[in-house]
Scaffold this active site. Structure first.
Site, PDB file in Angstrom:
ATOM      1  N   HIS A   1      -3.409 -16.575  -2.099  1.00 54.09           N
ATOM      2  CA  HIS A   1      -2.102 -17.103  -1.700  1.00 54.09           C
ATOM      3  C   HIS A   1      -2.278 -18.397  -0.907  1.00 54.09           C
ATOM      4  O   HIS A   1      -1.657 -19.429  -1.219  1.00 54.09           O
ATOM      5  CB  HIS A   1      -1.361 -16.064  -0.855  1.00 54.09           C
ATOM      6  N   GLU A   2      -3.128 -18.356   0.112  1.00 59.14           N
ATOM      7  CA  GLU A   2      -3.333 -19.540   0.939  1.00 59.14           C
ATOM      8  C   GLU A   2      -4.076 -20.636   0.184  1.00 59.14           C
ATOM      9  O   GLU A   2      -3.848 -21.827   0.411  1.00 59.14           O
ATOM     10  CB  GLU A   2      -4.093 -19.165   2.209  1.00 59.14           C
TER      11      GLU A   2
ATOM     12  N   HIS B   1      -1.512 -22.828  -1.603  1.00 63.18           N
ATOM     13  CA  HIS B   1      -0.920 -23.825  -0.708  1.00 63.18           C
ATOM     14  C   HIS B   1      -1.913 -24.961  -0.438  1.00 63.18           C
ATOM     15  O   HIS B   1      -1.563 -26.142  -0.484  1.00 63.18           O
ATOM     16  CB  HIS B   1      -0.536 -23.178   0.629  1.00 63.18           C
TER      17      HIS B   1
END
Length: 589
Positions: free
Chosen positions: A25-26, A29
């Site tokens: 997820h990170e 980003h």
């Protein structure tokens, strides 16, 4: 096993489970922010105090104490923070809306990509699938009426090829009441028949009633294990016993019961039937010979569980249709069912209607005991020796919990057959990466649809709030998945990854969906919301998330850490047993 021991033995599985979810997820980003030339100050796995970090370039990479999340800190991400003039072009807030939106969407997108990769990987390589060869056709059901018989292979439904059984099942279940052309192969010949699936009501995972199409076929076939109920039958008199596995009928090899039944049916009444069988373990080969006699009038000749000649009686029945064991104190025991009895017929009375279903295959024809009809009033007809017995039957119900402590009502019959008498026709295939990616994408879309529907129903309070779980539920999900094997573990990881993506897209400030909402408002107003408005929104969103976390923790404690009970005597310190957990006694209003 104590809770502490359980945690220590499974902590590594939890870390392996939660780690990829957070990291990917990170990473989404981070990578898209870098691609958009946004200055990334920190990439953190986890929240809270720093455990370990290093700096490479302009970014600090950190591992923090609480591995229940993570974050990417970008320059200009928070409102009201002073930015040096030389860094202003690289600030997140200075980027156009479309670039900021890409950075925000990338986190959930990478969770979806992770799930797709896992699903596709699980499909890649050698797999055994259920073939489209029919093992059972229920007499009188739409498939039987259309002319489909056991042993037929379904190669197409309504013009679409059906290489696997799930293709057949999905095509038929989606069209109850429609006339559907079905392409069939039988003994090297191609046939086309038309079936009209009957309407069948069933519940989905959200306990909603859905109507699906059923035609009365199954890929399951009954193996040729013999049951002998009637001690006076030709089969019993010849020396056959329950559990004997028939391998040949008059010299012809047989694998499925319908093959045995066809061969026996064609034997003239006065001609003997020679059976080759295997008995016991290790298997002892034996030969038996019998001649059909007069058929008892009280026994149903049309049941697929019997193998009689066209005009005679053998007493050969499937072991699958016989009771193998009965649990004392259950409805089955109360009506006098005993091991060796054969189930014949089930009468179902519900909503003023009575339906009679022959029991040819235990595993198929007793579906009423676990479906929507489980609360009905039944009349069960069974064979004891040569005697046919009818008894009224009402199933017991009890509350059970699965490994995640989810409660469900199960209905108890109390009699069981021998499960090893079943088998399936299967095919082995090597699935290449392209086909696996397509199958993974198809499965991903189904999972995402189901989870999205669940979130919507939770918001509408159509799903119980106590189904919401937190870290303890994730821990148990990881531990139980790992105990079952690497595939269930990875499937659970992929499913939670999809759920994480959906939850992050909710329009709640501080979540990715909240940022997208702010960007939409900015696009409509042609200017961003004020700093004050964004600060208030972030505080409100943070407060909402904290309340949700507290609620999830509370559910986890009630689900996994609170003492369980079956009666008040199981509880201590003045607590009473309420819904299988020890709680304070409700005060009277």
């Amino acid at each position: 096993m104590s809770n502490v021991q359980y945690i220590l033995e499974n902590l590594h599985w939890f870390i392996l489970f939660i780690g990829p979810l957070i990291f990917f997820h990170e990473l989404g980003h981070f990578l898209v922010a870098k691609a958009c030339n946004v200055k990334v100050l920190r990439f953190s796995f986890g929240f809270g105090a720093k455990l370990f970090s290093f700096v490479r370039g302009e970014t600090e990479y950190r591992i923090s104490a609480l591995p229940l999340g993570g974050y990417v800190k970008m320059l200009g991400e928070l409102p009201g923070v002073e930015i040096a003039p030389e860094d202003l072009p690289r600030a997140f807030s200075s980027k156009p809306i479309w670039q900021r939106s890409l950075v925000v969407v990338a986190g959930p997108a990478f969770n979806v990509i992770l799930a797709w990769f896992v699903y596709s990987s699980l499909w890649t390589g050698h797999h055994t699938f259920i073939d489209t060869r029919v093992g059972v056709v229920n007499v009188g059901q739409p498939a039987w009426q259309a002319g489909i018989r056991p042993g037929d292979r379904i190669v197409g439904v309504d013009g679409e090829a059906t290489p696997l059984w799930r293709d057949v099942s999905e095509a038929i279940s989606a069209r109850p009441g429609d006339s559907i052309p079905v392409a069939v192969e039988r003994d090297g010949r191609s046939l086309e028949v038309t079936v009209v699936p009957r309407h069948h009501d069933q519940t989905n995972p959200f306990e909603e009633i859905e109507t699906k199409g059923r035609v009365g076929i199954s890929p399951l076939f009954i193996r040729t294990f013999v049951g002998v109920v009637d001690a006076d039958s030709p089969a019993a008199q010849a020396g056959l016993a329950t559990g004997d596995l028939v391998t040949h009928v008059n010299g012809t090899e047989v694998e499925a019961w319908y093959e045995l039944a066809r061969l026996v049916y064609d034997v003239p009444k006065d001609q003997s039937i020679k059976l080759s069988v295997l008995r016991g373990s290790p298997a002892l080969p034996l030969e038996f010979e019998l001649t059909a006699g007069e058929h008892p009038g009280e026994l149903d000749r049309t049941l697929v569980s019997a193998a009689d000649t066209a005009d005679g009686y053998t007493g050969l029945v499937t072991q699958e249709s016989l009771v193998a064991r009965v649990t004392q104190g259950t409805p089955a025991a109360s009506i006098g069912l005993r091991p060796g009895d054969r189930l014949l017929r089930l009468s179902i009375a519900k909503d003023g209607k009575r339906t009679i279903r022959p029991i040819g295959v235990w595993g198929i024809d007793l579906e009423a005991f676990s479906g929507l009809d489980a609360t009905a009033d039944f009349i069960l007809t069974f064979q004891h020796g040569r005697k046919v017995v009818e008894r009224k039957l009402k199933l017991d119900s009890k509350l059970e919990k699965d490994e995640l402590k989810n409660k469900r009502t199960v209905h108890v019959f109390g009699a069981f057959n021998e499960p090893s008498t079943y088998d399936y026709y299967t095919i082995d295939e090597v699935v290449g990466p392209i086909a696996a990616a397509q199958m993974g994408l198809s499965h991903l879309s189904k999972i995402a649809g189901m989870l999205g529907k669940g979130l919507w129903k939770l918001a509408k309070r159509e799903v119980p709030a106590d189904s919401v779980g937190g870290p303890m539920m994730l821990f148990v999900l990881a531990a139980e998945g790992a105990e079952r094997g690497i595939r269930p573990f990875l499937e659970a990881l992929a499913t939670v990854s999809v759920m994480l993506a959906l939850m992050n897209l909710l329009p709640v400030p501080v979540l990715d969906g909240g940022h997208l909402l702010m960007f939409a408002i900015e696009a409509i107003r042609r200017r961003p919301p004020s700093v004050r408005a964004r600060e208030i929104a972030n505080l409100a969103g943070l407060g909402l998330l904290l309340m949700l976390m507290v609620f999830a923790f509370r559910n986890d404690i009630m689900r996994f850490a609170w003492p369980e009970c079956s009666e008040d005597a199981d509880c201590e310190n003045g607590l009473v047993c309420i819904e299988s957990s020890c709680q304070n006694e409700p005060s009277e209003k």
